[in-house]
Design an enzyme around this catalytic site. Sequence first.
Site, mmCIF file in Angstrom:
data_model
loop_
_atom_site.group_PDB
_atom_site.id
_atom_site.type_symbol
_atom_site.label_atom_id
_atom_site.label_comp_id
_atom_site.label_asym_id
_atom_site.label_seq_id
_atom_site.Cartn_x
_atom_site.Cartn_y
_atom_site.Cartn_z
ATOM 1 N N GLU A 22 0.888 -1.173 0.000
ATOM 2 C CA GLU A 22 0.000 0.000 0.000
ATOM 3 C C GLU A 22 0.917 1.212 0.000
ATOM 4 O OE1 GLU A 22 -3.071 -0.434 -0.426
ATOM 5 O OE2 GLU A 22 -3.221 -2.564 0.066
ATOM 6 N N CYS A 47 -2.136 8.827 2.539
ATOM 7 C CA CYS A 47 -1.755 8.408 1.185
ATOM 8 C C CYS A 47 -2.833 8.807 0.186
ATOM 9 C CB CYS A 47 -1.456 6.921 1.141
ATOM 10 S SG CYS A 47 -2.550 5.947 2.145
#
Lengths: 483, 492
Positions: B209, B243
């Site tokens: 990720e 993110c």
Amino acid sequence: MKLSRYDYIIVGSGAGGGVLAFHLARAGKRVLMLEAGQRWQPRDYPDNELDASARLMWSGGVEPSQDASLMLMRGRTLGGGTVINQCLLDRFDDIALDDWAARSGLDSFSETAMGRHYDAVEADLSLQSIPESDWNGNARIYADGFDRLGYRRAPLRRGQSRCDVAGGNDCMRCLGGCPRASKQSTAATFLPRAEELGLEIITGCHIHGVVHGSAGVTVYGQVGREQVQFFAARCVLAAGTLGSSRILMNSGLGDALPALGKGFFCHPQFVTFARYAEPVDAHRGSFQALKSDDPRFRAAGFKLENVFMGPVAAAYLLPGGARAHQRLMRDYRHLACIEVAVRDVTPGRLSLSRGGQLRIHKSLGAPERKRAREGLKIIRDIYRVTGATEVAQAPTGIGLHLMGGCAQGLHRDSSVVNPEFAVHGMPRLHVVDGSLFPSAPGINPSLTIMALAHRAAEALLGGAQAPAGISRSVPADAAEVSA
Amino acid sequence: MTATHYLDQARTAAEGLRESSLKERLAELALLRQRIDQRREDIAEQVMAETGKCRTDALVSEIMGSLDYLHWLNKAAPAVLADEKVSTPIALMGKASRIWHEALGTVLIITPWNYPLHIALTAIAPAFAAGNAVILKPSEHTPLKGLLESLVADLPLLSSALQIAYGDGDTARALIDARPDKICFTGSAATGKAILAQAAPLLIPVDLELGGKDAMLVFDDVDLHRTSAGALWGAFTNAGQSCTSVEALYVQRPLYRDMVATLAQQLDALIVNEGDAGDADIGAMTTDFQCDIVEAQLEDARKKGAQIHGGGRIAGTRLLRPALVTEVTPDMLLMQQETFGPVLPVLAFDNEAEAIRQVNNSGFGLSASVWSKDLDRAARVARALRVGAVSINNVMLTEGNPALPFGGVGASGSGRVKGAEGLRGMTRSKAVLIDKQHGKLEANWYPYTREKYRLFGQLISGLSGKGLAALLRFARAGLQLESHAQKPRRNP
């Protein structure tokens, strides 16, 4: 891009903020002062009461309490209330301070413990007692009446340096900005000295709220239409009773501070005019020269003030409609004026409306009405024995000396600010102004606010001379010297 | 303790977990959820102290988000992890087929500093629910030392299944070399590549990720106030250290000027502070190096002609005032690299195709949002975007639903966490076919004969043909095959 992180932000520039700023700047701290009002050069202050009210005060001069029983006045200019008050600088007596000690649990509220702080601020001010040679007709009537009736009076002590009444000065502008920089407002005294020591001042800056954090305090508001935000290791609210309470409430701290906005007091004042056959010329020279100094008055909770005002304010306060009013105004030079200032005992409350507007819940209670009546009776007696031809009572009460709302004390349930001048539970957020007062003293508050600011400076700077009798609830933080 | 010790212990714990039922494991996760809820103010304090987050970010993203996920997991796991029955083709008549979702064994979870609790929990919980032992290597910047240990202390299964290895990149490398059965990494693309490279020769599967340069596409038919507010939250929540933060706002040209003005006004009202009581909008950055990156990108943009509204670092703190950047050009670092800070570049676009092209050219592909009153258009654009998640008329909201998978495309990584897919990612499927004990031989077993070959031909024709005739052909071939299969090869 580096943004400033100040050691201190002080919101408000009056008796509390002005003195504190000076002492912090003198200790080498980087201080930013935020003032809602404007900066004036002495010669540019408005020359009449109407403009002075509109431009030097909040809400154009008068803010009514919710029931409109009192019209409150507070300064909104660099120097705050010290620019628009009479600058009567008396110390509090133990009658006032004992009551504070009892309410707050702080034995540092005593004439003895406060003495050092009074000494310190008095040393930085020019204080003059008004000599008999400066009396005008109004003062003479006041003195004559007191003497005939057997009441004690005393010369007034005022913060002034060059009024030059003897030289014929007759400016009549004591209750607005002083054009001679004689009146010892912070704008004429502590602030210029603090600026020389590096104090930064932003005027026209209206503060909405504060956010207390672990590294400092964010202070937010607006300058004109621009939203602004400043950051400091510590923030001091010195925005006056209404201002500091409003900022804390608007910051959402009401739930955390159950005593916030409670214990709001003022000194309700009721003006009575009298007309004399001969000209009194109360507007000449010193507007105020004498004060009542009678222990019976003090015990009864009022004092009588030897006051006067310019024609605009007189027109506002004189009773009667059309012709009657016009007649009194025509006789302006023949008018004497005395007011009774009541030591308020019925606490009011400050709150915010849903829209964030300040609400002032303050009614004249039975004790205040009784005190006012007793004082008014004596005023009438004075006028009677001095030969007044007519007595005219002002229809409105004025609330001066706004106090309380952020009382200092030991416990969160009954006070907002701790003995170190920090808001309970918020070691970096401070209050230093008249809102700290636990009750109404019955004495003009300015000098005591200054003295408390001096004490606060010591507490904030972690000086060795910590005020006596203070229980240190947050010792580590109080001793911390910010970076 | 060495990495080998951690893994040895994890393998032992994984063996032990085989004795536990899913129900028992979920019961412990339910207790964990209760405990987090009860201690949420303490937890928020610790998270705030280590990350610099403002209190609301700590409470909502870290705690509420984690609780939400645990709630979903508890409800969803029994179905997602249950043994599956699948259909068995007619040619295998009489047999049964199953899929079992089994634990991998040991899972190494490497977490970043931006959401130290949420990211750790939403990986630990599904791994444990699926029956894995977990080694968590939290960021050295936000270790939350002792927190998880204290939360699981008296949960027997979870406390034996979870180990936390504090340390930096060296610790992570040693743990990988000790051969866990899976690695789940959340963090930067650079570290992700290094982990993938280290894991490749060891044949350890890796979920990555990674970062993003997430876009928000705004058409000119939106509510300006709400959309601007959404953009600012999407760009600045957690001080932009997400993110999926909005890092590029594309506004259709007719709305551009008004939107920039509204954004500027709303931005000026955002309050920056840390250690607040829930009243600051934007907290501090977690690390000095991230402050430096953000400031360097802004300085670079300024030099290349960008207009910057706001911005700046409050001296002596890690507090950054949020910045709105206009006059943005592709050569600016902030359009090429992840910023990971409170910076919002605003660009104009003229048409749909151009906007899609710009977004898909970023190299990253984590998430995006599309804002338009025209839901058909929004859906069309959402399908065209090369990203792992799209919120329509909202921002960063796919993360708000634990049932939705989370993960990226391209430089934003691979693999999914959360949702059924994320939970299954903590398992390997085991295919099972069950036949009964009997004496019959299967037609496809030996011996192979010409006759059997011919019959298989007929069977296939029957299978692929249509209609009743084909079916009959298939049945006849089947029966003949079955009987033929029971006969041994003729020995003349």
